[in-house]
Design an enzyme around this catalytic site. Structure first.
Site, PDB file in Angstrom:
ATOM      1  N   ALA A   1       0.848  -1.194   0.000  1.00  0.00           N
ATOM      2  CA  ALA A   1       0.000   0.000   0.000  1.00  0.00           C
ATOM      3  C   ALA A   1       0.879   1.237   0.000  1.00  0.00           C
ATOM      4  CB  ALA A   1      -0.900   0.007   1.226  1.00  0.00           C
ATOM      5  N   LYS A   2       0.293   2.369  -0.236  1.00  0.00           N
ATOM      6  CA  LYS A   2       1.011   3.638  -0.086  1.00  0.00           C
ATOM      7  C   LYS A   2      -0.008   4.743   0.069  1.00  0.00           C
ATOM      8  CE  LYS A   2       5.371   4.933  -0.292  1.00  0.00           C
ATOM      9  NZ  LYS A   2       6.490   4.020  -0.030  1.00  0.00           N
TER      10      LYS A   2
END
Ligand code: GLU
Length: 426
Positions: A115-116
């Protein structure tokens, strides 16, 4: 029109991180002969979330900011990845960074997906109070996604342990109890792990030394240039200096320094802490922020931001070894140039995986409420980095692949196999 034989449009295309990430994925999928269905799935992100949220500024005005959280894949475990604050943050950039997190966690074989997150903001423009309010409101917006079993943020460009503490506190206030494992990279007092702050730079150093050994380069003879003097670059510079290397060039966002006889990292850090920048450091030639990339050196550590090594400057790089501390510092066009010139490159998803590896240790320690010594953390980090480097190198040598492709192929294989095992729902 055309700059260095490249039109503006071509330059923009080359700098598109999402295109880079998908291209790298396609090459890896080809190498492992990935079936078309999985290719379609893994080529895209699973979830992308955009929010626009108001923050009360110190002067009484209300400003609306835009933020993102993207989860690329969660088949191997909860989504994991940092949050960055930068004026150039875009959804496409965050998507690319989320995809790279999936591969990064798979390369070092820790049980997380990728994720980011990011907020479009120039952190330097914010007061401490505004920074806290922006962080707490963004944490609330992404609060519907994050949590210890679901998605666990961490620091990235322009975010730090204090920002993580605010995110953790915000989630905890909503929950009514302390949810320390929901965020990593926290201060030690609120469930952070010893060794986390240094972990990314330490991992970069371990990879650089392993690569030097493979190439028959002696650390004592190696001249190192580092772009970026933040949490990754400054620590890598210090640890490489400790290992015997000579640091000949460094830079931050304001400018760079070069000294063929070596720069002392402790002095650079002192100066940077006092002046807020490297510029003006006595006894060095001023070379600009991008200076280290093409400085006369043996080892280059790009540890700033993405898209720094492109078709425009790749031919001017003098290093024999590049170790990517930043995420996505090299475009596919530059990669091809490095390959044709025999430059050995340790890719971001391996070289900078030390950070997320110690984030994993932090999460485990929080969940167990049982904390390790710094020595234990560093030892476990070293073991994982060595094993991962060896696995990627083996794949690279056996299949005749550049290190980036070997690392991506290994990672995509692991994620694909988890996805296959779980099957298609419903
Ligand atoms: N932002 C860091 C990275 O890009 C760390 C991520 C994490 O610890 O979750 O790897």
């Amino acid at each position: 029109m055309s700059v260095f034989g490249q039109t503006k449009l071509q330059a923009r295309e080359e700098a598109d991180e999402w295109r880079t990430a998908q291209r790298q994925f396609d090459l890896a999928a080809d190498v492992i002969g990935l079936e078309p269905e999985l290719r379609m799935v893994l080529r895209e992100v699973q979830r992308e979330f955009t929010c626009h949220f108001p923050v009360a500024m110190d002067d009484g005005r209300v400003e609306v900011f835009t933020g993102y959280r993207v989860q690329h894949n969660i088949n191997r475990g909860p989504a994991k990845g940092g949050i960055r604050y930068h004026p150039d943050v875009s959804l496409d950039e965050v998507k690319a960074l989320a995809m790279w997190m999936t591969w990064k966690c798979a390369v070092v074989n820790i049980p997380f997906g990728g994720a980011k997150g990011g907020v479009v903001v120039d952190r330097r423009r914010l007061s401490r109070r505004e920074l806290e309010h922006l962080t707490r409101r963004f944490a609330t917006e992404i609060g519907i996604l994050i949590g210890p079993d679901r998605d666990i943020p961490a620091p990235d460009v322009n975010t730090d342990p204090q920002v993580m503490a605010w995110i953790m506190d915000t989630l905890s206030m909503h929950a009514g109890y302390s949810v320390t494992a929901a965020v990593t990279g926290k201060p030690i007092e609120v469930g952070g792990s010893l060794g986390r702050v240094e972990a990314t730079g330490r991992g970069v150093t371990i990879c650089a030394l392993a690569a030097m050994e493979h190439l028959g380069m002696e650390p004592h003879r190696a001249r190192v240039a580092v772009q970026g003097f933040g949490n990754v670059g400054s620590v890598a510079a210090r640890l490489l200096e400790e290992a015997g290397c000579m640091i000949v060039a460094v830079s931050d966002e304001y400018g760079g320094l070069y000294n063929p006889n070596g720069l002392q990292v402790a002095r650079l850090m002192e100066y940077r802490d006092r002046e807020g920048r490297l510029q003006g450091f006595p006894g060095a030639e001023e070379i600009g922020s991008a200076g280290p990339l093409t400085a006369d050196c043996d080892v280059l550590v790009p540890a700033a931001i993405g898209n720094q090594l492109t078709s425009r400057n790749a031919r001017d790089v003098r290093a024999r070894l590049i170790v990517e501390g930043a995420n996505g510092p090299t475009t596919p066009e530059a990669d091809e140039i490095f390959q044709s010139r025999g430059v050995f490159l340790v890719p971001d998803i391996l070289a900078n995986a030390g950070g997320v590896t110690v984030s994993y240790f932090e999460w485990v320690q929080d969940l167990q409420s049982f904390f390790w010594s710094e020595h234990e953390v560093n030892q476990k980090l070293q073991a994982i980095m060595h094993r991962s480097f060896a696995e990627v190198l083996k794949m690279s040598l056996e299949k005749g692949l550049p290190m980036r492709l070997a690392a991506s192929a290994l990672a995509v294989k692991r994620v694909a196999s988890a996805t296959r095992d779980r099957g298609l729902y419903p």
